[in-house]
Design an enzyme around this catalytic site. Structure first.
Site, PDB file in Angstrom:
ATOM      1  CE  LYS A  60      -2.090   1.698   3.618  1.00 28.76           C
ATOM      2  NZ  LYS A  60      -2.052   3.031   3.457  1.00 28.76           N
ATOM      3  CB  THR A  61       2.139   3.254  -2.346  1.00 32.96           C
ATOM      4  OG1 THR A  61       0.998   3.324  -3.208  1.00 32.96           O
ATOM      5  CG2 THR A  61       2.888   2.173  -2.618  1.00 32.96           C
ATOM      6  NE  ARG A  92      -5.396  11.392  -5.128  1.00 29.89           N
ATOM      7  CZ  ARG A  92      -6.117  12.229  -4.637  1.00 29.89           C
ATOM      8  NH1 ARG A  92      -6.872  12.094  -3.545  1.00 29.89           N
ATOM      9  NH2 ARG A  92      -6.431  13.365  -5.091  1.00 29.89           N
ATOM     10  CE  LYS A  93      -7.349   6.907   3.705  1.00 28.25           C
ATOM     11  NZ  LYS A  93      -6.197   6.392   3.817  1.00 28.25           N
ATOM     12  CG  ASP A  96     -13.580  16.812  -6.054  1.00 26.81           C
ATOM     13  OD1 ASP A  96     -14.598  17.201  -6.244  1.00 26.81           O
ATOM     14  OD2 ASP A  96     -12.565  17.420  -5.738  1.00 26.81           O
TER      15      ASP A  96
HETATM   16  P1  BMP Z   1       0.048   2.570  10.592  1.00 30.49           P
HETATM   17  O1  BMP Z   1       0.209   0.968  10.426  1.00 30.49           O
HETATM   18  O2  BMP Z   1       1.649   2.804  10.528  1.00 30.49           O
HETATM   19  O3  BMP Z   1      -0.852   3.110  11.594  1.00 30.49           O
HETATM   20  O4  BMP Z   1      -0.396   2.906   9.168  1.00 30.49           O
HETATM   21  C1  BMP Z   1      -1.716   2.870   8.774  1.00 30.49           C
HETATM   22  C2  BMP Z   1      -2.096   3.059   7.066  1.00 30.49           C
HETATM   23  O5  BMP Z   1      -3.234   2.860   6.990  1.00 30.49           O
HETATM   24  C3  BMP Z   1      -1.543   4.632   7.014  1.00 30.49           C
HETATM   25  O6  BMP Z   1      -1.352   4.715   5.625  1.00 30.49           O
HETATM   26  C4  BMP Z   1      -3.125   5.063   6.897  1.00 30.49           C
HETATM   27  O7  BMP Z   1      -3.216   6.048   5.675  1.00 30.49           O
HETATM   28  C5  BMP Z   1      -4.041   4.117   6.315  1.00 30.49           C
HETATM   29  N1  BMP Z   1      -5.452   4.081   6.999  1.00 30.49           N
HETATM   30  C6  BMP Z   1      -5.455   4.053   8.291  1.00 30.49           C
HETATM   31  O8  BMP Z   1      -4.699   3.917   9.129  1.00 30.49           O
HETATM   32  N2  BMP Z   1      -6.951   3.912   8.855  1.00 30.49           N
HETATM   33  C7  BMP Z   1      -8.076   3.987   7.996  1.00 30.49           C
HETATM   34  O9  BMP Z   1      -9.290   3.891   8.601  1.00 30.49           O
HETATM   35  C8  BMP Z   1      -7.758   4.116   6.674  1.00 30.49           C
HETATM   36  C9  BMP Z   1      -6.333   4.029   6.042  1.00 30.49           C
HETATM   37  O10 BMP Z   1      -6.300   3.959   4.919  1.00 30.49           O
END
Ligand code: BMP
Length: 273
Positions: A60-61, A92-93, A96
């Site tokens: 996931k990027t 990208r979420k 719009d």
């Molecule tokens: P981390 O495990 O370091 O907390 O990262 C979580 C990732 O998932 C981040 O890239 C964030 O943008 C994404 N994310 C999230 O944490 N919760 C959501 O509900 C939706 C997400 O896309």
């Protein structure tokens, strides 16, 4: 029930090429782990992916956080996805009007549709966000996830918002392959156990060592997510690459191996094998 089916059985239920490929990759690599690589330098980004590659089904990027981005990042990412056999998900979420999201998906610096097998959208604009994205993504065999819930404290994506997101997905099954959510969505709006729908549930907010961060993130374990909540893919970011942007390769490798093993064990327990 979907909860008892194997990933390879479920691959046969999906016609969307991106969903099918993801399920087949999960089965082939025995990994329901997606690593989220949220670092700001292209060298760190590619190095971490090369280390975790063998243990994951999906990367996931957030390409827009890479400061020294140029299109070689994408070429290298695609090479790594072939080398290590994983799929790509640009988080990208989109949120719009249809016309704008179609342009954001196809064009600009990143040309997301040209390389990302899966992307996602907030349902907040209503069905037109799907119409816009599918005009670009469907001919390319891409898949879309709707964010029907979020992992953060105080999220507004609950109740009727979540239910409407599921309705939007049901009306567009050829392109919407599942959800970013914290639990299964298939039974929403239908009697318990009555649904034979198969949506992919990809779940962020996964961590084994801490319960959250200082900015509202909340973590659950792979076991809670996959076994207790019935989700399909665990998404792990900082739990794997840590605080130092993955400076210690052996630590990153160990965490990826650990999360892969935990996620797979929870799945095997769920299907009862
Ligand atoms: P981390 O495990 O370091 O907390 O990262 C979580 C990732 O998932 C981040 O890239 C964030 O943008 C994404 N994310 C999230 O944490 N919760 C959501 O509900 C939706 C997400 O896309």
């Amino acid at each position: 029930s979907i909860l008892k089916q194997t990933y390879s059985q479920r691959a046969e239920n999906h016609r969307n090429p991106a969903a099918k490929a993801l399920l087949e990759t999960i089965e082939r690599k025995r990994s329901n782990l997606c690593v989220s690589v949220d670092v700001t330098k292209k060298a760190d980004f590619l190095r971490i992916i090369d280390i975790v590659g063998p243990y994951i089904c999906l990367v996931k990027t957030h390409v827009d956080i890479i400061e020294d981005f140029d299109f070689s990042v994408i070429e290298n990412l695609k090479d790594l996805s072939v080398k290590h056999d994983f799929q790509i998900f640009e988080d990208r979420k989109f949120a719009d009007i249809g016309n704008t999201v179609a342009l954001q998906y196809a064009s600009g610096v990143y040309k997301i549709a040209s390389w990302s097998h899966i992307t996602n959208a907030h349902p907040v604009p209503g069905p037109s966000v799907i119409t816009g994205l599918l005009s670009v993504g469907l001919p390319l065999g891409r898949g879309l996830l709707l964010l029907s819930e979020m992992s953060t404290k105080g999220s507004l994506a609950t109740g009727s918002y979540t239910e409407e997101a599921v309705r939007m997905a049901r009306s567009n099954r050829d392109f919407v392959v599942g959800f970013i959510a914290q639990r299964r969505m298939d039974n929403i709006g239908v009697a318990e156990g009555a649904s034979d729908e198969d949506f992919l549930i990809l779940t962020p907010g996964v961590g084994m060592d801490v319960k959250g961060d200082s900015m509202g993130q909340q973590y659950r374990t792979p076991r809670e997510v996959v076994l207790e909540s019935g989700c399909d893919v665990i998404i792990v970011g900082r739990g794997i690459y840590g605080k130092g942007n993955g400076a210690n390769p052996e630590a990153v490798r160990e965490q990826a191996e650990r999360y892969r093993a935990e996620g797979w064990k929870a799945y095997e327990e769920r299907i009862g094998s």
